[in-house]
Design a protein around this motif. Structure first.
Motif, short mmCIF file in Angstrom:
data_model
loop_
_atom_site.label_atom_id
_atom_site.label_comp_id
_atom_site.label_asym_id
_atom_site.label_seq_id
_atom_site.Cartn_x
_atom_site.Cartn_y
_atom_site.Cartn_z
N LEU A 1 6.49 -22.28 37.17
CA LEU A 1 5.21 -21.60 37.13
C LEU A 1 4.24 -22.29 36.17
O LEU A 1 3.02 -22.27 36.37
N ARG A 2 4.77 -22.90 35.11
CA ARG A 2 3.90 -23.67 34.21
C ARG A 2 3.28 -24.86 34.94
O ARG A 2 2.12 -25.20 34.73
N CYS A 3 4.07 -25.49 35.81
CA CYS A 3 3.52 -26.59 36.61
C CYS A 3 2.39 -26.09 37.51
O CYS A 3 1.34 -26.73 37.62
N LEU A 4 2.61 -24.94 38.14
CA LEU A 4 1.56 -24.38 39.00
C LEU A 4 0.33 -24.01 38.17
O LEU A 4 -0.81 -24.24 38.60
N ALA A 5 0.55 -23.45 36.99
CA ALA A 5 -0.58 -23.11 36.12
C ALA A 5 -1.38 -24.34 35.74
O ALA A 5 -2.61 -24.29 35.60
N SER A 6 -0.69 -25.48 35.59
CA SER A 6 -1.40 -26.71 35.22
C SER A 6 -2.43 -27.10 36.27
O SER A 6 -3.45 -27.71 35.95
N ARG A 7 -2.17 -26.76 37.54
CA ARG A 7 -3.15 -27.06 38.58
C ARG A 7 -4.42 -26.25 38.36
O ARG A 7 -5.54 -26.76 38.51
N GLY A 8 -4.27 -24.97 38.01
CA GLY A 8 -5.44 -24.15 37.74
C GLY A 8 -6.22 -24.65 36.53
O GLY A 8 -7.45 -24.77 36.56
N TYR A 9 -5.49 -24.96 35.45
CA TYR A 9 -6.16 -25.47 34.25
C TYR A 9 -6.90 -26.79 34.55
O TYR A 9 -8.01 -27.02 34.07
N THR A 10 -6.27 -27.65 35.35
CA THR A 10 -6.90 -28.93 35.70
C THR A 10 -8.18 -28.70 36.47
O THR A 10 -9.22 -29.32 36.19
N ASP A 11 -8.14 -27.80 37.46
CA ASP A 11 -9.35 -27.52 38.25
C ASP A 11 -10.45 -26.92 37.39
O ASP A 11 -11.64 -27.08 37.69
N LEU A 12 -10.07 -26.21 36.32
CA LEU A 12 -11.06 -25.62 35.42
C LEU A 12 -11.55 -26.61 34.36
O LEU A 12 -12.42 -26.28 33.56
N GLY A 13 -10.96 -27.82 34.36
CA GLY A 13 -11.34 -28.80 33.36
C GLY A 13 -10.70 -28.58 32.01
O GLY A 13 -11.06 -29.23 31.02
N GLN A 14 -9.71 -27.69 31.94
CA GLN A 14 -9.02 -27.38 30.68
C GLN A 14 -7.76 -28.25 30.59
O GLN A 14 -6.63 -27.78 30.73
N LEU A 15 -7.98 -29.53 30.32
CA LEU A 15 -6.89 -30.49 30.41
C LEU A 15 -5.90 -30.37 29.25
O LEU A 15 -4.72 -30.71 29.41
N THR A 16 -6.34 -29.89 28.11
CA THR A 16 -5.40 -29.68 27.00
C THR A 16 -4.37 -28.62 27.38
O THR A 16 -3.17 -28.79 27.15
N GLU A 17 -4.84 -27.54 27.98
CA GLU A 17 -3.92 -26.49 28.42
C GLU A 17 -3.01 -27.00 29.54
O GLU A 17 -1.81 -26.66 29.59
#
Length: 377
Positions: free
Chosen positions: A176-192
């Motif tokens: 689920l952390r991997c899936l969350a990384s897709r959302g953060y990436t799309d939001l431009g929140q690359l640190t998260e």
């Protein structure tokens, strides 16, 4: 029964063939349920959670096919699904066209129930049903990876990760952390996003979950690409490819090759990108994975365009766009239309470019990050 409820003004019809209880009717039903401990509110809510869980898991299998997932639909066999047969996997289908229809129907069902499904994840947590919470979160990837809503994806994944960790399911939390990384990436929140994939690797790197580890390498590559570290992304995708091949995961290897080709193309090496893209497309077509094969076709069209092979690029992009339209994959259709418009301009066909951009504008909404880019010259 629905016609009776409508005729007696107990429910109201909403847009999109949806129906809702009037406030007074809903309040009366809640009061009646509260007065009956054996058939009260909490048992009804638990049935609601289970119904949406089975519906979402069925839709996930229908839309996404064979992918890494830890929830098992067969453990809920015999349960009642929420709402509609739209999530049925079309068990009687004997043709690719029928299967495509089933995928489209399942995705439309997920989209129509989107808000209810999201709230059901939180409801499951309030009911101390962490198993349903993480399994529903995992199933909702089928919605959020095809109909982008990155903020919702992050919110749901955070809830699901907490549920998984409370149950000691570290492998689920890593997924689920991997899936969350897709959302953060799309939001431009690359640190998260980086924090998510680093935490996932810290769990998976001990080798107990080889398929998970192969997937983690893939997601790390995608974050590296978003960070602008294209050599690093190529390295991560090669690791994912090797890990998938080592365990005989043909689909995982094909997807790793696809992302490897994308990274090479973005790194201004389109000539090197074509070979892994061709191998990936062939493997995905053999697996009847039309969705991913079309994504590879799109990437191939973009690489051909970068090589100056505009006519070949147009053919590939048109083919990809046609599949996305047939499967109702709007996010990818917009991407394909944008690329096709650019190629049409290079070929001296402004009419096709305008047609592509007009179609794209009808598909995007305010949440789509490509909206500012959809401007005709």
């Amino acid at each position: 029964m629905l016609s009776v409820l409508l005729a007696t003004n107990l429910v109201e019809e909403r847009p999109g063939h949806r129906y809702r209880w009037y406030a007074l009717t809903a309040r009366h039903a809640a009061d009646q349920a509260a007065g009956d401990p054996d058939q009260g509110v909490e048992p009804a809510l638990r049935r609601l959670v289970r119904s949406y869980l089975v519906g979402a898991m069925t839709a996930d299998v229908t839309v996404m096919g064979d992918r890494l997932r830890y929830g098992r639909l067969d453990q809920w066999s015999g349960e009642t699904r929420a709402g509609t047969v739209g999530a049925d996997p079309a068990a009687q289908a004997d043709a690719a066209e029928k299967a495509d229809t089933a995928r489209s129907r399942a995705l439309r069902w997920l989209a129509a129930e989107r808000h209810n499904l999201r709230h059901t994840v939180h409801l499951a947590v309030r009911l101390d049903d962490d198993v349903s919470a993480w399994q529903l979160t995992e199933a909702l990837a089928a919605l959020y990876l095809n109909r982008r809503s990155p903020a919702e994806l992050v919110q749901v994944c955070v809830t699901g990760i907490g549920a998984a960790l409370r149950l000691g399911r570290g492998e689920v939390a890593a997924r689920l952390r991997c899936l969350a990384s897709r959302g953060y990436t799309d939001l431009g929140q690359l640190t998260e996003a980086r924090t998510c994939v680093d935490a996932a690797l810290a769990f998976a790197d001990d080798g107990r979950y080889p398929r998970l580890l192969a997937s983690v390498w893939e997601f790390r590559g995608r974050v590296a690409a978003a960070e602008g570290d294209l050599p690093g992304a190529v390295t991560e995708f090669r690791r994912s490819l090797a890990a998938n091949e080592a365990i005989g995961e043909a689909r995982g290897a094909a997807i790793a090759r696809y992302f490897l080709g994308c990274a090479l193309d973005t790194d201004r090496r389109p000539d090197e990108a074509l070979e892994p893209l061709a191998v990936a497309e062939q493997a995905l077509r053999e697996a009847n994975d039309d969705r991913m094969a079309a994504r590879v076709r799109l990437a191939t069209g973009e690489a051909l365009a970068h090589l100056g092979r505009a006519q070949e690029a147009r053919v590939a992009l048109r083919e990809a766009v046609a599949v996305f339209a047939a499967l109702d994959l709007r996010h990818y259709e917009v991407q394909g239309l944008s690329a096709l418009a650019g190629v049409a301009v290079r070929l001296g066909d402004p009419a096709e470019a305008r047609q592509c951009l007009a179609r794209a504008r009808t598909l995007v909404d305010e949440a789509d990050p490509r909206v500012p880019q959809l401007r005709a010259d």
